[in-house]
Design a protein around this motif. Structure first.
Motif, PDB file in Angstrom:
ATOM      1  N   LYS A 191       0.829  -1.212   0.000  1.00 17.08           N
ATOM      2  CA  LYS A 191       0.000   0.000   0.000  1.00 17.08           C
ATOM      3  C   LYS A 191       0.860   1.257   0.000  1.00 17.08           C
ATOM      4  CE  LYS A 191      -3.956  -2.046   2.453  1.00 17.08           C
ATOM      5  NZ  LYS A 191      -4.790  -1.990   3.688  1.00 17.08           N
ATOM      6  N   GLU A 192       2.042   1.160   0.630  1.00 12.86           N
ATOM      7  CA  GLU A 192       2.907   2.335   0.741  1.00 12.86           C
ATOM      8  C   GLU A 192       3.521   2.731  -0.609  1.00 12.86           C
ATOM      9  OE1 GLU A 192       2.788   3.956   3.289  1.00 12.86           O
ATOM     10  OE2 GLU A 192       2.167   2.589   4.864  1.00 12.86           O
ATOM     11  N   ALA A 193       3.452   1.829  -1.602  1.00 13.92           N
ATOM     12  CA  ALA A 193       4.016   2.149  -2.916  1.00 13.92           C
ATOM     13  C   ALA A 193       3.281   3.320  -3.563  1.00 13.92           C
ATOM     14  CB  ALA A 193       3.955   0.925  -3.823  1.00 13.92           C
ATOM     15  N   THR A 194       2.026   3.540  -3.166  1.00 11.72           N
ATOM     16  CA  THR A 194       1.259   4.656  -3.730  1.00 11.72           C
ATOM     17  C   THR A 194       1.771   6.004  -3.229  1.00 11.72           C
ATOM     18  OG1 THR A 194      -0.373   4.520  -1.936  1.00 11.72           O
ATOM     19  CG2 THR A 194      -0.805   3.223  -3.920  1.00 11.72           C
ATOM     20  N   LYS A 195       2.626   5.987  -2.207  1.00 11.49           N
ATOM     21  CA  LYS A 195       3.148   7.235  -1.639  1.00 11.49           C
ATOM     22  C   LYS A 195       4.518   7.600  -2.188  1.00 11.49           C
ATOM     23  CE  LYS A 195       0.561   6.389   2.629  1.00 11.49           C
ATOM     24  NZ  LYS A 195       0.639   6.114   4.081  1.00 11.49           N
ATOM     25  N   ARG A 240       6.789  11.136  -7.796  1.00  9.25           N
ATOM     26  CA  ARG A 240       6.855  10.969  -9.251  1.00  9.25           C
ATOM     27  C   ARG A 240       8.278  10.663  -9.698  1.00  9.25           C
ATOM     28  NH1 ARG A 240       5.049  15.452 -13.817  1.00  9.25           N
ATOM     29  NH2 ARG A 240       5.238  14.056 -15.630  1.00  9.25           N
ATOM     30  N   GLY A 264       8.896   7.076  -9.134  1.00 13.78           N
ATOM     31  CA  GLY A 264       8.093   6.340 -10.106  1.00 13.78           C
ATOM     32  C   GLY A 264       8.755   6.309 -11.475  1.00 13.78           C
ATOM     33  N   THR A 313       5.374  11.214  -1.096  1.00 16.48           N
ATOM     34  CA  THR A 313       4.330  12.237  -1.106  1.00 16.48           C
ATOM     35  C   THR A 313       3.603  12.338   0.225  1.00 16.48           C
ATOM     36  OG1 THR A 313       2.720  10.626  -1.961  1.00 16.48           O
ATOM     37  CG2 THR A 313       3.948  11.930  -3.587  1.00 16.48           C
TER      38      THR A 313
END
Length: 397
Positions: free
Chosen positions: A87-91, A94, A97, A197
């Protein structure tokens, strides 16, 4: 023969335990736990080879080695995945990423080119390419899972591990000593202060501290859960075999892929449960089982069959390692990604989360540790699927 089988089984259990216990010694730290386990396993293979060379017929029980290795890796994979906090990968920012995308593009392109260059002189080049894809996005467990799932000969899987150990050791020293000054000349002008983020809660579960007493029950539950996942996955493989008419001699063709893909899927599902994910000690047991797999594999290696194939395998993995590094740097320049982020994402991909803190400290940017751990966990999660997909795709050619 029975006595030899008993001694063999005891060594498969005891040698990895000894290596794990001595993990903080200079000898083990120097080449890593998996490296030391492989060397000891190859030592056993060498003894068997020398005995047969001088006319003394001697062999180990291949069933013990094969069954032991499959059981070990099938239970190890979910245990290693349980602590992945995906779930922490969404934070991730950019910038991180873009660096992950750069690594995947670089690895896929170089792996495909290397496959076409070697397919005429290296048997199973498509499977080895898939193993490289899984290895360099995830880690050694992914490499072994892909090779086993696709039915690659145990000797070849062992040689691939040995090649990775040799190349990986040299390249890791390069990352620690010379990579940053060199890459800075190309990417030094790009700066970023944001890698995340939002605040995240990520611990380095790759650190192999002793299991706290309060976590023992939790670890035992997770071992039982991982075992049940393995049994369920194997049963799925048997059901598929029956549904296809139960062809003679084909059970393992369906059982092994179902087993290894199944435990990966179940392990990822388990990682989304907070209580399972927070259990400390899963990684310690998982790493021990990977060492069991490694020793069982290396000790069963038939040294009489090593020849030019090993040289080609070394070249195969070396080209992918160096080529991925070069293309990743060039793409980082195009994507305007800074040196520190580029090197940590590369480390997380090529080596996994365990190596991120050391490289981050060496380049004097410890703010990259948490993003690196997240990237490494993400790689563990997707590496097996990417590798099998690449192998199947290249197999068409």
């Amino acid at each position: 023969m029975v006595a030899i089988s008993i001694v063999q089984a005891l060594l498969i259990v005891a040698v990895p335990l000894l290596v794990l216990k001595l993990r903080d010694t200079k000898a083990v730290k120097g080449i890593g736990m998996i490296g030391m386990t492989y060397l000891l396993g190859i030592g056993v293979s060498l003894v068997v080879f020398l005995l047969n060379t001088i006319g003394i017929e001697f062999s180990l029980n291949k069933d013990i080695g094969e069954i032991g290795s499959y059981l070990a890796i099938a239970v190890a994979i979910p245990l290693l995945l349980f602590n992945a906090n995906l779930k922490e990968a969404t934070k991730l920012s950019r910038t991180v990423g873009k660096s992950i995308l750069s690594l995947f593009i670089s690895l896929a392109a170089v792996t495909a080119i290397t496959f076409f260059a070697f397919r005429s002189r290296l048997a199973d080049a498509d499977i080895l390419a898939g193993m490289a894809m899984g290895l360099y996005t995830g880690g050694t467990p992914n490499l072994n899972a892909i090779g086993s799932a696709l039915g690659l000969a145990k000797d070849t899987i062992a040689l691939a591990n040995l090649a990775d150990m040799m190349i990986g050791g040299v390249f890791y020293v390069f990352l620690l000593v010379a990579a940053k000054p060199l890459v800075d000349k190309l990417l030094g002008k790009y700066k970023s202060s944001e890698y995340l983020t939002a605040d995240v809660k990520v611990e380095n579960y790759e650190s192999l501290e002793h299991v706290p007493l309060k976590s023992v029950k939790g670890v035992l539950f997770c071992i039982l859960l991982a075992t049940l996942m393995a049994l369920t996955s194997a049963l799925i493989g048997v059901v598929i075999w029956f549904m296809l008419g139960a062809p003679d001699g084909e059970l393992f063709t369906y059982l092994v892929p179902a087993l290894l893909i199944g435990v990966t899927v179940f392990g990822l599902i388990g990682s989304f449960n907070h209580n399972i994910r927070e259990v400390r000690g899963n990684n310690l047991v998982g790493q021990y089982l990977i060492l069991v797999f490694s020793f069982a594999l290396a000790s069963a290696l038939d040294l009489s069959r090593i020849g030019a194939n090993f040289v080609n395998i070394i070249l195969f993995f070396a080209i992918i390692t160096v080529g991925t590094f070069i293309i990743h740097i060039l793409l980082s320049r195009i994507f305007k990604v800074e040196t520190d982020c580029t090197l940590i994402v590369l480390t997380a991909g090529l080596y996994g989360p365990a190596f991120v803190p050391a490289v981050a400290k060496q380049i004097k940017n410890e703010r990259m540790i948490v993003p690196g751990l997240i990237v490494g966990s993400l790689g563990y999660a997707v590496g097996t699927f990417l590798g099998i997909g690449v192998a199947l795709l290249l197999g068409i050619f």
